[in-house]
Design a protein around this motif. Sequence first.
Motif, PDB file in Angstrom:
ATOM      1  N   SER A  99       0.835  -1.208   0.000  1.00 26.75           N
ATOM      2  CA  SER A  99       0.000   0.000   0.000  1.00 26.75           C
ATOM      3  C   SER A  99       0.865   1.252   0.000  1.00 26.75           C
ATOM      4  O   SER A  99       0.583   2.221  -0.711  1.00 26.75           O
ATOM      5  N   GLU A 102       2.343   1.775  -3.456  1.00 28.20           N
ATOM      6  CA  GLU A 102       1.372   2.240  -4.445  1.00 28.20           C
ATOM      7  C   GLU A 102       0.990   3.707  -4.241  1.00 28.20           C
ATOM      8  O   GLU A 102       0.718   4.413  -5.205  1.00 28.20           O
ATOM      9  N   ARG A 103       0.961   4.172  -3.000  1.00 34.42           N
ATOM     10  CA  ARG A 103       0.624   5.586  -2.772  1.00 34.42           C
ATOM     11  C   ARG A 103       1.867   6.473  -2.666  1.00 34.42           C
ATOM     12  O   ARG A 103       1.776   7.646  -2.340  1.00 34.42           O
ATOM     13  N   GLU A 104       3.041   5.862  -2.937  1.00 36.90           N
ATOM     14  CA  GLU A 104       4.328   6.580  -2.940  1.00 36.90           C
ATOM     15  C   GLU A 104       4.555   7.308  -1.607  1.00 36.90           C
ATOM     16  O   GLU A 104       4.920   8.490  -1.572  1.00 36.90           O
ATOM     17  N   ASP A 105       4.398   6.562  -0.533  1.00 35.93           N
ATOM     18  CA  ASP A 105       4.493   7.122   0.817  1.00 35.93           C
ATOM     19  C   ASP A 105       5.942   7.070   1.317  1.00 35.93           C
ATOM     20  O   ASP A 105       6.347   6.128   2.006  1.00 35.93           O
ATOM     21  N   LYS A 128       6.465  -0.264  -7.871  1.00 39.58           N
ATOM     22  CA  LYS A 128       5.088   0.203  -8.030  1.00 39.58           C
ATOM     23  C   LYS A 128       4.422  -0.462  -9.228  1.00 39.58           C
ATOM     24  O   LYS A 128       4.981  -0.538 -10.317  1.00 39.58           O
ATOM     25  N   GLU A 147      -6.609   0.590  -2.167  1.00 38.95           N
ATOM     26  CA  GLU A 147      -5.805   1.785  -2.354  1.00 38.95           C
ATOM     27  C   GLU A 147      -5.770   2.045  -3.855  1.00 38.95           C
ATOM     28  O   GLU A 147      -5.459   1.156  -4.645  1.00 38.95           O
ATOM     29  N   GLN A 148      -6.078   3.276  -4.254  1.00 32.35           N
ATOM     30  CA  GLN A 148      -6.206   3.541  -5.670  1.00 32.35           C
ATOM     31  C   GLN A 148      -5.230   4.602  -6.121  1.00 32.35           C
ATOM     32  O   GLN A 148      -5.126   5.659  -5.525  1.00 32.35           O
ATOM     33  N   SER A 149      -4.522   4.333  -7.206  1.00 32.28           N
ATOM     34  CA  SER A 149      -3.659   5.333  -7.801  1.00 32.28           C
ATOM     35  C   SER A 149      -4.381   6.066  -8.919  1.00 32.28           C
ATOM     36  O   SER A 149      -3.979   7.146  -9.324  1.00 32.28           O
TER      37      SER A 149
END
Length: 203
Positions: A99, A102-105, A128, A147-149
Amino acid sequence: MIAYIQGVLTTIDSNSIVVEANGVGYHIACGNPFAFQADINQSIRIHTYHYVREDVQMLYGFKTTEQRSLFAKLLNVTGIGPKGALAILASTSVGDFVSAIEREDDAFLTKFPGVGKKTARQMILDLKGKLLEWLPVENDDSTLFYEQSAPDCNKQVEEALAALKALGYSDRELKSVRTKLLKEETTSIDELVRKGLAFMMQK
């Protein structure tokens, strides 16, 4: 490659465990060896990764195949070695890590030992979109949320997955099919459901 070892867990220390199988004691490095504490002196199956380099051979052990697979993918990231990959797996779940990718955290990723901003960005660049099958699923009645990109693109896929779930398919099955549906060009929910059913039949 040694996929797993099944035997009696005889020893646990701060960095590794020993599993005895057919009279041979296998020394296996683990991110969190004490996670196996409840299995001491009992028969267990541990999923392994056989790490081979010119100057070293090591067995690394994991509770699940997902952890082992993520470990292997992390080793392909520039700046991440076995110790770093183990530290990541010992500190978080596979789903939470994916997650974050994918959200580039960056803030989440740089909490791991030895991971700075440069390495965090390299992990995002390399991983990713390649770990979507391990994204965590949340259930809210009959609707699946991920979780959506790209929320607009994913909405139809989510509705199609909800329809497939209503037909009795499990969350694990839906996660693997989701990755394939996201690659489809169609935005028709009916067509996505038909394609999802076709993918299920291919397993």
